[in-house]
Every structure is written in C-alpha cells, then in structure tokens.
Write a protein that holds these residues in place. Structure first.
Motif, mmCIF file in Angstrom:
data_model
loop_
_atom_site.group_PDB
_atom_site.id
_atom_site.type_symbol
_atom_site.label_atom_id
_atom_site.label_comp_id
_atom_site.label_asym_id
_atom_site.label_seq_id
_atom_site.Cartn_x
_atom_site.Cartn_y
_atom_site.Cartn_z
ATOM 1 N N VAL A 100 -31.010 48.318 -76.202
ATOM 2 C CA VAL A 100 -32.156 47.911 -75.403
ATOM 3 C C VAL A 100 -32.276 46.389 -75.467
ATOM 4 O O VAL A 100 -32.299 45.804 -76.553
ATOM 5 N N VAL B 34 -37.886 43.080 -77.592
ATOM 6 C CA VAL B 34 -37.974 44.427 -78.159
ATOM 7 C C VAL B 34 -38.037 44.450 -79.688
ATOM 8 O O VAL B 34 -38.022 45.511 -80.281
ATOM 9 N N ASN C 297 -39.647 49.807 -84.624
ATOM 10 C CA ASN C 297 -38.783 50.989 -84.544
ATOM 11 C C ASN C 297 -39.516 52.271 -84.893
ATOM 12 O O ASN C 297 -39.052 53.360 -84.579
ATOM 13 N N THR D 190 -40.022 54.274 -81.831
ATOM 14 C CA THR D 190 -38.830 55.001 -81.397
ATOM 15 C C THR D 190 -38.669 56.270 -82.224
ATOM 16 O O THR D 190 -38.391 57.343 -81.681
ATOM 17 N N TRP E 29 -37.493 57.115 -71.838
ATOM 18 C CA TRP E 29 -38.463 56.398 -72.673
ATOM 19 C C TRP E 29 -37.878 55.063 -73.133
ATOM 20 O O TRP E 29 -38.546 54.033 -73.092
ATOM 21 N N LEU E 30 -36.607 55.071 -73.561
ATOM 22 C CA LEU E 30 -35.950 53.839 -74.021
ATOM 23 C C LEU E 30 -35.798 52.819 -72.892
ATOM 24 O O LEU E 30 -35.797 51.616 -73.125
ATOM 25 N N GLY F 236 -40.761 52.210 -74.374
ATOM 26 C CA GLY F 236 -40.605 51.451 -75.613
ATOM 27 C C GLY F 236 -41.894 51.334 -76.397
ATOM 28 O O GLY F 236 -42.859 52.049 -76.154
ATOM 29 N N SER F 237 -41.913 50.405 -77.351
ATOM 30 C CA SER F 237 -43.123 50.209 -78.152
ATOM 31 C C SER F 237 -44.185 49.504 -77.309
ATOM 32 O O SER F 237 -43.859 48.868 -76.306
ATOM 33 N N SER G 85 -43.606 45.817 -76.206
ATOM 34 C CA SER G 85 -42.240 45.402 -75.862
ATOM 35 C C SER G 85 -42.136 45.136 -74.363
ATOM 36 O O SER G 85 -42.944 45.610 -73.572
ATOM 37 N N ILE H 130 -39.020 45.568 -71.808
ATOM 38 C CA ILE H 130 -37.639 46.031 -71.684
ATOM 39 C C ILE H 130 -37.045 45.444 -70.410
ATOM 40 O O ILE H 130 -37.553 45.674 -69.320
ATOM 41 N N THR I 299 -31.552 48.634 -70.388
ATOM 42 C CA THR I 299 -31.024 49.471 -71.458
ATOM 43 C C THR I 299 -29.635 49.919 -71.040
ATOM 44 O O THR I 299 -29.450 50.434 -69.941
#
Length: 105
Positions: free
Chosen positions: A18, A22, A30, A33, A71-72, A76-77, A80, A82, A85
């Motif tokens: 990613v 991030v 993390n 995640t 989701w990734l 994400g958090s 973050s 993004i 990815t």
C-alpha cells in the motif's frame, strides 16, 4: 478440505503493498489492518517498510480475500491516505500458511 474452504469456495493467497500516507498517523496503524482481517476472517501479516509503504500477505476464502483487497485499496486506517495498492502473486492455495493475522517488525 476445511469447512471454511468448502463453504466459501477456493482458498486464495495474495501479497500486497500500500502506497500513500500509510504509516505513523495513528497509534499502531497496523492494528486497523489486523482488526479488519480478523473481522473478515482472513489470515496473514502486515508490516511497515523503510520506504514508507505497508506490505503483507492475505490468505483465506476468495470472497473474503477480495473484501480485504478492497479495504486495503480504499479504506485503510482512519487517517491514512491511500494513493495506490499493488497486488501480486495472487494464487489458489490448498491450505492456509498462517493461523491468524499479525504485525511483523
């Protein structure tokens, strides 16, 4: 084959990286995640890289791996950003290599 695999079809494995903002915005970014992986019922790992990206591997039933990929890529958090990815080495597997989802250091 486990009941999990039978119920959801083939087991998949995919590596991910990613890119964006991030790392470091949240306390233990993390952790989000890991929480999402557990919620979805996938296994694997996540790790911050020295290049400022997040990398890892996800394994599980195909539909759940696809949900984690989404989701990734998009969520994400909480703080973050993004940019993109990359997914690689996506393949069908006969059994899971991990028993849970963890952060590697």
């Amino acid at each position: 084959m486990s009941g999990l695999a039978k119920a959801s079809g083939a087991l998949k494995s995919v590596d991910y990286e990613v890119f964006g903002r991030v790392q470091g915005q949240d306390y233990l970014p993390n952790q989000y995640t890991e929480e999402q992986a557990r919620k979805l019922g996938v296994v694997g790992w996540v790790k911050n890289t020295s290049q400022g990206t997040v990398t890892g591997q996800v394994q599980g039933p195909e539909d759940k791996v696809n949900a984690m990929k989404s989701w990734l890529s998009k969520v994400g958090s909480p703080s973050s950003r993004i940019d993109r990815t990359n997914f690689s080495n996506e393949k069908e597997i006969s059994k899971l290599d991990f028993s849970g989802f963890s952060t590697r250091y």
